[in-house]
Design a protein around this motif. Structure first.
Motif, short mmCIF file in Angstrom:
data_model
loop_
_atom_site.label_atom_id
_atom_site.label_comp_id
_atom_site.label_asym_id
_atom_site.label_seq_id
_atom_site.Cartn_x
_atom_site.Cartn_y
_atom_site.Cartn_z
N GLY A 30 0.81 -1.21 0.00
CA GLY A 30 0.00 0.00 0.00
C GLY A 30 0.84 1.26 0.00
N GLU A 31 1.88 1.28 0.84
CA GLU A 31 2.77 2.45 0.88
C GLU A 31 3.51 2.61 -0.44
N ARG A 32 4.02 1.51 -0.96
CA ARG A 32 4.77 1.56 -2.23
C ARG A 32 3.87 2.05 -3.35
N GLN A 33 2.63 1.57 -3.37
CA GLN A 33 1.70 1.98 -4.42
C GLN A 33 1.36 3.47 -4.29
N ALA A 34 1.10 3.93 -3.09
CA ALA A 34 0.78 5.35 -2.88
C ALA A 34 1.96 6.23 -3.28
N ILE A 35 3.16 5.88 -2.82
CA ILE A 35 4.37 6.67 -3.14
C ILE A 35 4.59 6.69 -4.65
N THR A 36 4.50 5.55 -5.27
CA THR A 36 4.77 5.45 -6.71
C THR A 36 3.75 6.24 -7.53
N LEU A 37 2.48 6.04 -7.24
CA LEU A 37 1.45 6.75 -8.01
C LEU A 37 1.51 8.26 -7.78
N HIS A 38 1.73 8.67 -6.56
CA HIS A 38 1.72 10.10 -6.25
C HIS A 38 3.02 10.79 -6.68
N HIS A 39 4.15 10.25 -6.31
CA HIS A 39 5.41 10.94 -6.55
C HIS A 39 6.05 10.62 -7.90
N LEU A 40 5.90 9.39 -8.38
CA LEU A 40 6.54 9.05 -9.65
C LEU A 40 5.61 9.23 -10.84
N MET A 41 4.31 9.00 -10.61
CA MET A 41 3.35 9.15 -11.70
C MET A 41 2.64 10.51 -11.65
N ASP A 42 2.94 11.31 -10.64
CA ASP A 42 2.39 12.66 -10.47
C ASP A 42 0.86 12.70 -10.38
N LEU A 43 0.27 11.68 -9.77
CA LEU A 43 -1.18 11.69 -9.60
C LEU A 43 -1.53 12.41 -8.30
N PRO A 44 -2.60 13.21 -8.32
CA PRO A 44 -3.04 13.84 -7.07
C PRO A 44 -3.55 12.78 -6.09
N VAL A 45 -3.54 13.12 -4.82
CA VAL A 45 -3.93 12.18 -3.76
C VAL A 45 -5.33 11.62 -4.03
N ALA A 46 -6.26 12.46 -4.45
CA ALA A 46 -7.63 12.00 -4.70
C ALA A 46 -7.66 10.93 -5.80
N GLU A 47 -6.85 11.09 -6.83
CA GLU A 47 -6.83 10.11 -7.91
C GLU A 47 -6.16 8.81 -7.45
N VAL A 48 -5.12 8.93 -6.61
CA VAL A 48 -4.50 7.74 -6.05
C VAL A 48 -5.54 6.96 -5.25
N ALA A 49 -6.32 7.68 -4.45
CA ALA A 49 -7.37 7.05 -3.65
C ALA A 49 -8.38 6.34 -4.55
N GLU A 50 -8.77 7.00 -5.62
CA GLU A 50 -9.75 6.41 -6.54
C GLU A 50 -9.20 5.15 -7.21
N GLN A 51 -7.95 5.22 -7.67
CA GLN A 51 -7.36 4.08 -8.37
C GLN A 51 -7.08 2.89 -7.46
N THR A 52 -6.77 3.19 -6.19
CA THR A 52 -6.45 2.10 -5.27
C THR A 52 -7.66 1.64 -4.47
N GLY A 53 -8.76 2.39 -4.56
CA GLY A 53 -9.98 1.99 -3.87
C GLY A 53 -9.94 2.15 -2.37
N VAL A 54 -9.15 3.13 -1.89
CA VAL A 54 -9.09 3.40 -0.45
C VAL A 54 -9.42 4.87 -0.22
N PRO A 55 -9.82 5.23 1.00
CA PRO A 55 -10.13 6.63 1.29
C PRO A 55 -8.91 7.54 1.16
N VAL A 56 -9.17 8.81 0.90
CA VAL A 56 -8.11 9.81 0.75
C VAL A 56 -7.21 9.84 1.99
N ASN A 57 -7.81 9.77 3.17
CA ASN A 57 -7.00 9.81 4.40
C ASN A 57 -6.07 8.60 4.51
N THR A 58 -6.49 7.46 4.01
CA THR A 58 -5.62 6.28 4.00
C THR A 58 -4.43 6.52 3.09
N VAL A 59 -4.68 7.13 1.94
CA VAL A 59 -3.58 7.45 1.01
C VAL A 59 -2.61 8.41 1.69
#
Length: 170
Positions: free
Chosen positions: A119-148
């Protein structure tokens, strides 16, 4: 073999018996023809998928195993043809330019990322390496924004320690 798509024996009556009764013979045949066990297994798997998809027709053939063998062998021939074409293209055009090895920082980052939770690796990768906003990371991973956000914070802390440790060992 688990039936693809979750279908049961009622959907594809006799397929499991067919598979169990022919699997070894098909892989043995393909292995003898190709000399490559992995290629034989791959071609057999693809042939069984095709048989499964057309099972109502294939099961009605006089010799479904012959159909399966023909499909599997043609898959191998197509693989060889593609390999030969790649080889000819290589001879025609030569090798591409050498690719530089990865930068040591990249190697260290990947090694550190592997030590994080998925989960941490996915959040870091999507947000920092793929430049996705936190809300989009949450949507793609199916978890709440606060979890991301929590995963990002924990992951960054862990990476900082791991990369600092790597830096001091280098």
């Amino acid at each position: 073999m688990t039936t693809p798509g979750g279908g049961g024996a009622a959907d594809h009556g006799g397929f499991e018996e067919f598979y169990g009764g022919t699997r070894h013979r098909l892989v043995t045949y393909l292995y003898a023809m190709t000399g490559d066990r992995a290629e034989a297994q791959d071609a057999a798997q693809e042939a069984y998928v095709r048989a499964w998809q057309r099972w109502s027709a294939v099961s009605a053939y006089d010799d479904p195993e012959a159909w399966l063998r023909t499909v599997a062998y043609r898959l191998c021939v197509n693989h060889w043809r593609k390999a030969r074409n790649r080889f000819r293209a290589h001879l025609r055009h030569g090798a591409g330019p050498d690719v530089a090895p990865p930068h040591p920082d990249t190697v260290a980052l990947i090694a550190a990322l592997k030590q994080l939770s998925v989960g941490e690796r996915q959040a870091i990768t999507l947000h920092h390496l793929m430049d996705l906003p936190v809300a989009e990371v949450a949507e793609q991973t199916g978890v709440p924004v606060n979890t991301v956000k929590t995963r990002l914070a924990r992951g960054r802390r862990a990476l900082a320690g791991l990369l600092d440790e790597e830096y001091h060992h280098a």
